[in-house]
Each structure stands twice: as structure tokens, then as C-alpha cells.
Scaffold this motif. Structure first.
Motif, PDB file in Angstrom:
ATOM      1  N   VAL A   1      12.530  -6.282   1.106  1.00  0.00           N
ATOM      2  CA  VAL A   1      12.553  -5.326   2.206  1.00  0.00           C
ATOM      3  C   VAL A   1      12.568  -3.897   1.686  1.00  0.00           C
ATOM      4  O   VAL A   1      12.883  -3.638   0.523  1.00  0.00           O
ATOM      5  CB  VAL A   1      13.762  -5.529   3.154  1.00  0.00           C
ATOM      6  N   LYS A   2      12.230  -2.998   2.591  1.00  0.00           N
ATOM      7  CA  LYS A   2      12.330  -1.560   2.352  1.00  0.00           C
ATOM      8  C   LYS A   2      13.334  -1.045   3.368  1.00  0.00           C
ATOM      9  O   LYS A   2      13.259  -1.386   4.542  1.00  0.00           O
ATOM     10  CB  LYS A   2      10.965  -0.916   2.573  1.00  0.00           C
TER      11      LYS A   2
ATOM     12  N   GLY B   1      16.297   8.904   2.566  1.00  0.00           N
ATOM     13  CA  GLY B   1      15.559   8.346   1.455  1.00  0.00           C
ATOM     14  C   GLY B   1      15.129   6.922   1.724  1.00  0.00           C
ATOM     15  O   GLY B   1      15.233   6.420   2.841  1.00  0.00           O
ATOM     16  N   VAL B   2      14.656   6.283   0.670  1.00  0.00           N
ATOM     17  CA  VAL B   2      14.147   4.918   0.738  1.00  0.00           C
ATOM     18  C   VAL B   2      14.852   4.100  -0.332  1.00  0.00           C
ATOM     19  O   VAL B   2      14.950   4.527  -1.482  1.00  0.00           O
ATOM     20  CB  VAL B   2      12.622   4.886   0.497  1.00  0.00           C
ATOM     21  N   ASP B   3      15.343   2.936   0.050  1.00  0.00           N
ATOM     22  CA  ASP B   3      16.018   2.030  -0.875  1.00  0.00           C
ATOM     23  C   ASP B   3      15.178   0.765  -1.007  1.00  0.00           C
ATOM     24  O   ASP B   3      14.874   0.107  -0.008  1.00  0.00           O
ATOM     25  CB  ASP B   3      17.408   1.697  -0.336  1.00  0.00           C
TER      26      ASP B   3
ATOM     27  N   LEU C   1       4.752  -0.427   1.732  1.00  0.00           N
ATOM     28  CA  LEU C   1       4.370   0.749   2.534  1.00  0.00           C
ATOM     29  C   LEU C   1       5.481   1.787   2.503  1.00  0.00           C
ATOM     30  O   LEU C   1       6.342   1.823   3.370  1.00  0.00           O
ATOM     31  CB  LEU C   1       4.060   0.333   3.981  1.00  0.00           C
ATOM     32  N   LEU C   2       5.449   2.627   1.481  1.00  0.00           N
ATOM     33  CA  LEU C   2       6.446   3.688   1.341  1.00  0.00           C
ATOM     34  C   LEU C   2       5.983   4.950   2.044  1.00  0.00           C
ATOM     35  O   LEU C   2       4.775   5.178   2.184  1.00  0.00           O
ATOM     36  CB  LEU C   2       6.669   3.998  -0.142  1.00  0.00           C
ATOM     37  N   PRO C   3       6.940   5.786   2.473  1.00  0.00           N
ATOM     38  CA  PRO C   3       6.533   7.089   3.019  1.00  0.00           C
ATOM     39  C   PRO C   3       5.714   7.840   1.981  1.00  0.00           C
ATOM     40  O   PRO C   3       6.033   7.841   0.792  1.00  0.00           O
ATOM     41  CB  PRO C   3       7.861   7.795   3.282  1.00  0.00           C
ATOM     42  N   LYS C   4       4.633   8.449   2.419  1.00  0.00           N
ATOM     43  CA  LYS C   4       3.757   9.224   1.537  1.00  0.00           C
ATOM     44  C   LYS C   4       4.101  10.709   1.683  1.00  0.00           C
ATOM     45  O   LYS C   4       4.629  11.121   2.698  1.00  0.00           O
ATOM     46  CB  LYS C   4       2.294   8.995   1.920  1.00  0.00           C
ATOM     47  N   PRO C   5       3.785  11.521   0.673  1.00  0.00           N
ATOM     48  CA  PRO C   5       4.088  12.954   0.772  1.00  0.00           C
ATOM     49  C   PRO C   5       3.575  13.580   2.065  1.00  0.00           C
ATOM     50  O   PRO C   5       4.237  14.414   2.651  1.00  0.00           O
ATOM     51  CB  PRO C   5       3.399  13.548  -0.453  1.00  0.00           C
ATOM     52  N   GLY C   6       2.432  13.160   2.553  1.00  0.00           N
ATOM     53  CA  GLY C   6       1.912  13.706   3.807  1.00  0.00           C
ATOM     54  C   GLY C   6       2.759  13.355   5.005  1.00  0.00           C
ATOM     55  O   GLY C   6       2.717  14.018   6.039  1.00  0.00           O
TER      56      GLY C   6
ATOM     57  N   ALA D   1      15.753  -1.359   8.024  1.00  0.00           N
ATOM     58  CA  ALA D   1      15.074  -2.157   7.003  1.00  0.00           C
ATOM     59  C   ALA D   1      13.941  -2.948   7.636  1.00  0.00           C
ATOM     60  O   ALA D   1      14.106  -3.534   8.702  1.00  0.00           O
ATOM     61  CB  ALA D   1      16.062  -3.107   6.337  1.00  0.00           C
ATOM     62  N   ASP D   2      12.795  -2.951   6.961  1.00  0.00           N
ATOM     63  CA  ASP D   2      11.652  -3.733   7.431  1.00  0.00           C
ATOM     64  C   ASP D   2      11.057  -4.507   6.262  1.00  0.00           C
ATOM     65  O   ASP D   2      11.344  -4.208   5.104  1.00  0.00           O
ATOM     66  CB  ASP D   2      10.609  -2.840   8.122  1.00  0.00           C
TER      67      ASP D   2
END
Length: 149
Positions: free
Chosen positions: A137-138, A129-131, A97-102, A91-92
Motif C-alpha cells: 500500500v501507499k 508526505g507519502v509512506d 502511483l506516487l504524487p508527482k512534482p506537478g 492508504a490505498d
């Protein structure tokens, strides 16, 4: 690719489930320490750790480089349901800033020094995945099914 958004904690953790959580500085040194602590903790639990070590290295490096906020730490959590599932979560404090498809699509150029982290996570993890349910936080998580290993 098996990316999920907002995946909850594993349902029905057994009574023998084990947990480890630590806050680390959002630096390259903190990312290296996350990897070392993972190896140490999984060895104490008697679990194999090669894939988990690499996943933690990638997620912690992303937290230190892309999720860094001066003066804030990142959190590494390991949850083990022995013989069933190992869940890794980093967690940060940068939920925007989510992971992008690229980030998990086409590989980086042959000479690129970065850009392969989430491809490695996707290749090694059974799910990831991302929560975003706990603000501000992410949490990027990955799970390894231990029954199949």
C-alpha cells in the motif's frame, strides 16, 4: 511545499492519544463518507475540524480516483494527540502511483475540474508526505499542529 517520503508515525504519542481507523469503498461515495466520518469523529473528540475535513476530502478523493483497485478498499486513519497533533492518513493499494512534482507545483488551469488536491493539502497541513514502508500500500499522510491553531 513540505513533502516527505517515508515519514514514520509521530514519535512519543501521549497516553491520551486517540485513534480512529475505517476501511471504505474506493468510490466517490466512500470518499464523501470519509469526510463525514472525520467531522463526526473530531466532534466527538472535541476538536476543530475544518482544515482536517478538507484534507480528508482531498486525500480520500485521490484514493478513490487514482488509487482505486477493483474490489479493494482504502483506509482512513486519524490519530489525535490532544492539543498537540492531528495526523490524517489515507492508504490505498496503488503504491506505484506516487504524487508527482506537478501534483503540488503549478496550479491547475482556471477552468480545470481537478488537479488542485495536493496543493490544498500542502496549504492546510503543517507537514505531509507519502509512506511506502507497509507494502503493498501507499499511505499519504498530513499533520496539523494543534498548538498553533
Amino acid at each position: 511545499m513540505n513533502l516527505e517520503i517515508g515519514h514514520p508515525l509521530p514519535p512519543g504519542c501521549a497516553a491520551s492519544a486517540r485513534h480512529f481507523t475505517v476501511l471504505l469503498s474506493a468510490t466517490r461515495r466512500g470518499a464523501r463518507l470519509a469526510r463525514r466520518l472525520t467531522v463526526q469523529q473530531l466532534a466527538e473528540w472535541g476538536e476543530l475540524y475544518e482544515a482536517a475535513e478538507q484534507i480528508v476530502a482531498e486525500l480520500a478523493a485521490n484514493a478513490a480516483v487514482h488509487g482505486r483497485v477493483p474490489g479493494r478498499s482504502f483506509r482512513l486513519s486519524l490519530s489525535l494527540d490532544p492539543g498537540v497533533t492531528l495526523r490524517i492518513a489515507v492508504a490505498d493499494p496503488r503504491p506505484e502511483l506516487l504524487p508527482k512534482p506537478g501534483d503540488f507545483g503549478a496550479p491547475a488551469g482556471v477552468d480545470a475540474e481537478s488537479g488542485r488536491g495536493l496543493l490544498i493539502v500542502a496549504a492546510l497541513a503543517d507537514r505531509w508526505g507519502v509512506d511506502l514502508t507497509v507494502r503493498p500500500v501507499k499511505t499519504v499522510w498530513a499533520e496539523l499542529d494543534l498548538r498553533a491553531r
